[in-house]
Design an enzyme around this catalytic site. Structure first.
Site, PDB file in Angstrom:
ATOM      1  N   ASN A   9       0.859  -1.185   0.000  1.00 18.71           N
ATOM      2  CA  ASN A   9       0.000   0.000   0.000  1.00 18.71           C
ATOM      3  C   ASN A   9       0.900   1.242   0.000  1.00 18.71           C
ATOM      4  O   ASN A   9       1.478   1.578   1.028  1.00 18.71           O
ATOM      5  CB  ASN A   9      -0.884  -0.060   1.263  1.00 18.71           C
ATOM      6  N   TRP A  10       1.001   1.865  -1.142  1.00 15.06           N
ATOM      7  CA  TRP A  10       1.906   3.030  -1.255  1.00 15.06           C
ATOM      8  C   TRP A  10       1.371   4.253  -0.525  1.00 15.06           C
ATOM      9  O   TRP A  10       2.087   5.210  -0.325  1.00 15.06           O
ATOM     10  CB  TRP A  10       2.112   3.401  -2.726  1.00 15.06           C
ATOM     11  N   LYS A  11       0.096   4.268  -0.205  1.00 12.21           N
ATOM     12  CA  LYS A  11      -0.555   5.458   0.372  1.00 12.21           C
ATOM     13  C   LYS A  11      -0.332   6.654  -0.568  1.00 12.21           C
ATOM     14  O   LYS A  11      -0.252   6.462  -1.779  1.00 12.21           O
ATOM     15  CB  LYS A  11      -0.057   5.700   1.792  1.00 12.21           C
ATOM     16  N   HIS A  96      -9.369   1.033   5.624  1.00 13.96           N
ATOM     17  CA  HIS A  96      -8.061   1.308   6.225  1.00 13.96           C
ATOM     18  C   HIS A  96      -8.234   2.314   7.372  1.00 13.96           C
ATOM     19  O   HIS A  96      -9.057   3.228   7.276  1.00 13.96           O
ATOM     20  CB  HIS A  96      -7.101   1.862   5.158  1.00 13.96           C
ATOM     21  N   GLU A  98      -6.599   4.797   8.246  1.00 11.50           N
ATOM     22  CA  GLU A  98      -6.428   6.210   7.871  1.00 11.50           C
ATOM     23  C   GLU A  98      -7.703   6.764   7.242  1.00 11.50           C
ATOM     24  O   GLU A  98      -8.023   7.942   7.400  1.00 11.50           O
ATOM     25  CB  GLU A  98      -5.216   6.352   6.933  1.00 11.50           C
ATOM     26  N   GLU A 168      -4.810  -4.772  11.053  1.00 10.83           N
ATOM     27  CA  GLU A 168      -3.806  -3.715  11.130  1.00 10.83           C
ATOM     28  C   GLU A 168      -3.984  -2.919  12.428  1.00 10.83           C
ATOM     29  O   GLU A 168      -4.775  -1.959  12.461  1.00 10.83           O
ATOM     30  CB  GLU A 168      -3.953  -2.769   9.939  1.00 10.83           C
ATOM     31  N   GLY A 174       2.898   2.560  10.646  1.00  5.99           N
ATOM     32  CA  GLY A 174       3.817   3.676  10.431  1.00  5.99           C
ATOM     33  C   GLY A 174       4.605   4.084  11.663  1.00  5.99           C
ATOM     34  O   GLY A 174       5.263   5.117  11.675  1.00  5.99           O
ATOM     35  N   SER A 214       3.903  -1.811  10.324  1.00  2.56           N
ATOM     36  CA  SER A 214       5.362  -1.882  10.491  1.00  2.56           C
ATOM     37  C   SER A 214       5.933  -3.266  10.195  1.00  2.56           C
ATOM     38  O   SER A 214       6.869  -3.717  10.849  1.00  2.56           O
ATOM     39  CB  SER A 214       5.772  -1.407  11.891  1.00  2.56           C
ATOM     40  N   GLY A 235       3.032  -1.007   4.216  1.00  2.00           N
ATOM     41  CA  GLY A 235       3.018   0.417   3.878  1.00  2.00           C
ATOM     42  C   GLY A 235       4.423   0.888   3.540  1.00  2.00           C
ATOM     43  O   GLY A 235       4.924   0.670   2.434  1.00  2.00           O
ATOM     44  N   GLY A 236       5.083   1.496   4.508  1.00  2.00           N
ATOM     45  CA  GLY A 236       6.402   2.112   4.308  1.00  2.00           C
ATOM     46  C   GLY A 236       7.399   1.224   3.567  1.00  2.00           C
ATOM     47  O   GLY A 236       8.073   1.681   2.637  1.00  2.00           O
TER      48      GLY A 236
HETATM   49  P1  PGA Z   1       3.127   0.477   7.557  1.00  2.00           P
HETATM   50  O1  PGA Z   1       1.643   0.620   7.015  1.00  2.00           O
HETATM   51  O2  PGA Z   1       3.684  -0.808   7.005  1.00  2.00           O
HETATM   52  O3  PGA Z   1       3.849   1.695   7.055  1.00  2.00           O
HETATM   53  O4  PGA Z   1       3.050   0.441   9.051  1.00  2.00           O
HETATM   54  C1  PGA Z   1       0.793  -0.499   6.874  1.00  2.00           C
HETATM   55  C2  PGA Z   1      -0.546  -0.069   6.348  1.00  2.00           C
HETATM   56  O5  PGA Z   1      -1.070   0.969   6.772  1.00  2.00           O
HETATM   57  O6  PGA Z   1      -1.127  -0.752   5.475  1.00  2.00           O
END
Ligand code: PGA
Length: 251
Positions: A9-11, A96, A98, A168, A174, A214, A235-236
């Site tokens: 997930n590049w966000k 998600h 966010e 998650e 993050g 993470s 994500g990251g």
């Molecule tokens: P992260 O994000 O790996 O940067 O913690 C995961 C996600 O939100 O899908």
């Protein structure tokens, strides 16, 4: 069908040049076994690039980070599930944290999004997860139960099979803090049991449940070794091909 998946997930990250570089550097990735899938989930505007660059690789699919709860019409700025499917997306992230936190998406909206996705043959990656306060006050199972039942438990047995779940924990996203493999396994097992109780044991066993928060090359192997963890939503660490593919190798 239960599958092993690593999804990135590049966000809201990367410019067009960086996106193209990343896509090009992962496009030839191959898993040793055929039942595993790499999924790339870029921002909407890079979906066409992603689909074109990755289409020759049968082990890589493309997904979107969101879709509208509406079918079509006067909804400025929105993208429908039908458009995503038409473009060639296979997956769509729904729920998600966010989106829940910054865009106030609740169970009612998420249920509509799930319906739209299924109607247009997109596979929802349905995210759920508790905050740190909820975990500390031992409310996490209750919170997860509510997030899952509100948006998914209206589905038929046939349709629940189309969902990929993602656990998650909000406190791990993050932050660099990952749930321990044991904590994640316990929660994945809870989610699987919830599905078994509402639907059937067989359906629960067939459900793919990803871990996100993470997840990185250093902890992926341990997490993926757990019996109820079928891969990760990254994500990251999905923004660089070396870390993303190292996580894929851990699957
Ligand atoms: P992260 O994000 O790996 O940067 O913690 C995961 C996600 O939100 O899908």
């Amino acid at each position: 069908m239960r599958k092993k998946i690593v999804a990135g997930n590049w966000k809201m990250n990367l410019n067009l040049t960086e996106a193209n570089e990343l896509l090009t550097s992962i496009k030839d990735y191959a898993f040793a076994s055929k039942d595993k899938e790499l999924v790339v989930i870029p921002p909407y505007i890079y979906l066409t690039e992603a689909i074109n660059i990755l289409k020759s690789n049968p082990q890589i699919s493309v997904g979107a980070q969101n879709c509208s709860q509406f079918e079509n019409g006067a909804y400025t700025g929105e993208i429908s599930a039908e458009m995503l499917a038409d473009l060639g997306c296979k997956y769509v992230i729904i729920g998600h944290s966010e989106r829940r936190q910054y865009f106030k998406e609740n169970g009612k909206t998420l249920k509509l999004k799930v319906n739209e996705a299924i109607k247009h043959n997109l596979t929802p990656i349905y995210c759920c997860g508790e905050t740190l306060e909820e975990r500390k006050s031992n409310q996490h199972f209750k919170v997860l139960g509510s997030q899952i039942s509100k948006a998914l438990f209206h589905l038929s047995k046939q349709d629940i099979r189309k969902i990929v779940m993602a656990y998650e924990p909000v406190w791990a996203i993050g932050t660099g803090v990952t749930a321990s493999a044991q904590e994640a396994q316990e929660t994945h097992n809870f989610i699987r049991n919830l599905i078994a109780t509402k639907y059937t044991e067989t359906i629960a066993k067939e459900t793919t449940i990803l871990y996100g928060g993470s997840c990185k090359p250093e902890n992926a192997k341990d997490l993926f070794a757990q019996k109820d963890i079928d891969g990760g939503l990254i994500g990251g660490a999905s923004l660089k091909s070396d870390s993303f593919l190292a996580i894929a190798n851990a699957l």
